[in-house]
Write an enzyme that holds these catalytic residues in place. Structure first.
Site, PDB file in Angstrom:
ATOM      1  N   ASP A 166       0.831  -1.199   0.000  1.00  0.00           N
ATOM      2  CA  ASP A 166       0.000   0.000   0.000  1.00  0.00           C
ATOM      3  C   ASP A 166       0.870   1.255   0.000  1.00  0.00           C
ATOM      4  O   ASP A 166       0.624   2.190  -0.767  1.00  0.00           O
ATOM      5  CB  ASP A 166      -0.900   0.008   1.236  1.00  0.00           C
ATOM      6  CG  ASP A 166      -2.149  -0.841   1.056  1.00  0.00           C
ATOM      7  OD1 ASP A 166      -2.771  -0.738  -0.014  1.00  0.00           O
ATOM      8  OD2 ASP A 166      -2.489  -1.604   1.969  1.00  0.00           O
ATOM      9  N   ILE A 167       1.852   1.285   0.876  1.00  0.00           N
ATOM     10  CA  ILE A 167       2.686   2.480   0.991  1.00  0.00           C
ATOM     11  C   ILE A 167       3.535   2.671  -0.258  1.00  0.00           C
ATOM     12  O   ILE A 167       3.575   3.766  -0.841  1.00  0.00           O
ATOM     13  CB  ILE A 167       3.569   2.390   2.256  1.00  0.00           C
ATOM     14  CG1 ILE A 167       2.688   2.429   3.514  1.00  0.00           C
ATOM     15  CG2 ILE A 167       4.591   3.518   2.286  1.00  0.00           C
ATOM     16  CD1 ILE A 167       3.415   2.095   4.800  1.00  0.00           C
TER      17      ILE A 167
END
Length: 402
Positions: free
Chosen positions: A170-171
Site C-alpha cells: 500500500d505504501i
C-alpha cells in the site's frame, strides 16, 4: 498548525493542486508524498468522513499518518448538487488521485475519460489492486498480494507464509503513484497535455520480490524463505545474549571478520585457516555459529552494541515501533514532527509522526498542517470554486457538503 520554521522557502510542488478521492493507505500515501513536497492536496471525503478516521487496532494510525499537509472537504457524491461540486473541484486540479474499485469513478463521471474532456492538462492517477489484465476486477488488499506475489512466502518460515510487518505494498504503491504523477507533470511541461497513470498493489509486490525471481533465473535454484535462506555472509544473524537481550550482528567481509575477532578477543578463530575467507566461513556456518552463539551469550546487548560501534561493525538493537519515539538519532535529525490528532478520544492531542525519509537543500520536508478535521476547508474551497457564502450555506444545510 503554523508552518514549521524550517520550511524551505519554495517547496518543489508549490502551485500544484491535487484532488484525491482516496481512502485507507495506498491513495492517501500518494497524496501525502505530493503534499509533503509542497502541493495543495485536497482530500474529498464522504459526507460522514473517511472511514479510516475511526478504525481500531492496526488501522488506528492510518488517517493521522497519511493525511497531514492536506485540506478536507466532505461531499455527498450521490447528490447531483454534490457531484457538481466534486466535478468542478476535480476539473480545477493538476492531479486527481483515486483508489476505488474499477468502475466507481466512471459511475460518477469522475474518471479520467470524463475529467480530461474538461481539463486536457489533467494528470490522473489510479491506485488499483492490479494493472489491466486477467486479475484487474479482483478485490485486492496488501495481504492478498503479499500471499499471491511471493512476499509472504519469503517472509515466513517454510510452510508458514507470513505477511510483512507493515503495509509495504500500500505504501510503496502510493509512492509509485506519486512518482508517476511527478513524471507526468514533467512531461506535461513539454507537451501541454496530461495523461492517466496506473499504480497497482500486485505489480508493486512483484517488483519487491524481483530480486528473488532473478536469483532463480541466475542460479536455477528457487530462493528459500528468508528465515531458511542460504546466507551469503558468514555472520549475519540475531543473537540471544545475556539478560534475555537480542541483537543483530554482522561481519560481511574479510576485513570485518578480522575486526570482529580482534574486538572480541577471538584470536583462535581469526587464525583458523578454515575460516580465512567469507566463503570458507559460509561453508563452516553449521559449526561456526554454535561457537559464536555460545561465546557471545555472556555479553549484554548494550555491551556488544558499544563494541561493534567502536569498531565500525554492522549491528542493530531489536526495537519495537513504539520505542522509536525515543530514538536519539530520530530526535537529533528531526525525523519526527508533531501533529494534532483530528479524531477519536484523543482529538486535539498531539502526537509525533514520521517524516519522509529524505532531505532537500539540507532540510527535512516538514509538517505544514496537521491531518485535517472533516470539512475543515470546505468554506475556503467552495469560495475558490465560485460559490457565494449563501450558496455554500445552502449546500451545507442540504447536507450536500460537510
Amino acid at each position: 498548525m503554523e508552518p514549521n520554521a524550517s520550511t524551505p522557502a519554495t517547496l518543489p510542488l508549490a502551485g500544484i493542486r491535487v484532488v484525491e478521492f482516496t481512502h485507507m493507505v495506498m491513495g492517501p500515501t500518494c497524496g501525502m508524498v505530493l503534499a509533503d513536497l509542497g502541493a495543495e492536496v485536497i482530500k474529498v471525503e464522504p459526507i460522514d468522513g473517511d472511514r479510516t478516521r475511526h478504525l481500531l487496532g492496526a488501522g488506528a494510525g492510518f488517517f493521522p499518518m497519511f493525511n497531514r499537509n492536506k485540506k478536507s472537504i466532505g461531499i455527498d457524491l450521490r447528490s447531483p448538487r454534490g457531484l457538481e461540486v466534486a466535478i468542478r473541484l476535480a476539473s480545477s486540479a493538476d492531479v486527481v488521485a483515486q483508489n476505488f474499485k474499477p468502475g466507481v469513478m466512471a459511475k460518477y463521471g469522475l474518471d479520467y475519460a470524463a475529467l480530461s474532456r474538461l481539463n486536457g492538462r489533467l494528470v490522473y492517477v489510479n491506485h488499483t489492486g492490479f494493472l489491466p489484465g486477467p486479475y484487474e476486477h479482483r478485490t485486492a488488499l496488501d495481504e492478498v498480494v503479499q500471499m499471491m506475489g511471493g512476499l509472504a512466502y519469503m517472509t515466513g518460515r517454510p510452510g508458514d507464509p507470513l505477511r510483512a510487518g507493515s503495509s509495504v505494498n500500500d505504501i510503496m504503491g502510493g509512492m509509485f503513484g506519486a512518482i508517476g504523477a511527478m513524471a507526468a507533470l514533467m512531461q506535461r511541461a513539454q507537451t501541454g497535455r496530461g495523461q492517466e497513470v496506473d499504480a497497482a498493489l500486485f505489480e508493486n509486490n512483484v517488483f519487491l520480490v524481483g530480486q528473488h525471481m532473478m536469483q532463480y533465473a541466475v542460479t536455477g535454484q528457487p530462493a528459500a524463505p528468508m528465515p531458511e535462506r542460504i546466507s551469503s555472509w558468514a555472520v549475519y544473524d540475531v543473537f540471544s545474549v545475556k539478560d534475555g537481550g537480542q541483537i543483530f550482528l554482522a561481519a560481511v567481509s574479510d576485513a570485518q571478520w578480522q575486526a570482529f575477532c580482534d574486538a572480541l578477543g577471538f584470536a583462535d578463530l581469526k587464525a583458523d585457516p578454515l575460516l580465512a575467507t567469507n566463503n570458507d566461513r559460509v561453508r563452516a556456518r553449521p559449526t561456526l555459529m554454535p561457537v559464536l552463539r555460545e561465546r557471545l551469550a555472556g555479553h549484554t546487548a548494550d555491551a556488544l552494541a558499544a563494541i561493534f560501534e567502536r569498531h565500525g561493525l554492522p549491528f542493530a538493537p531489536i526495537r519495537r515501533p513504539e520505542e522509536l519515539f525515543d530514538d536519539p538519532h530520530l530526535q537529533a535529525t528531526g525525523g519526527l514532527a508533531e501533529v494534532a490528532l483530528p479524531d477519536g478520544e484523543r482529538a486535539g492531542a498531539t502526537a509525533r509522526v514520521t517524516l519522509l525519509p529524505l532531505r532537500m537543500d539540507g532540510e527535512r520536508l516538514p509538517v505544514r498542517s496537521s491531518p485535517p478535521r472533516l470539512g475543515e476547508h470546505t468554506a475556503e474551497l467552495l469560495a475558490g470554486l465560485g460559490y457565494s457564502p449563501a450558496q455554500a450555506q445552502a449546500l451545507r444545510t442540504a447536507a450536500v457538503v460537510a
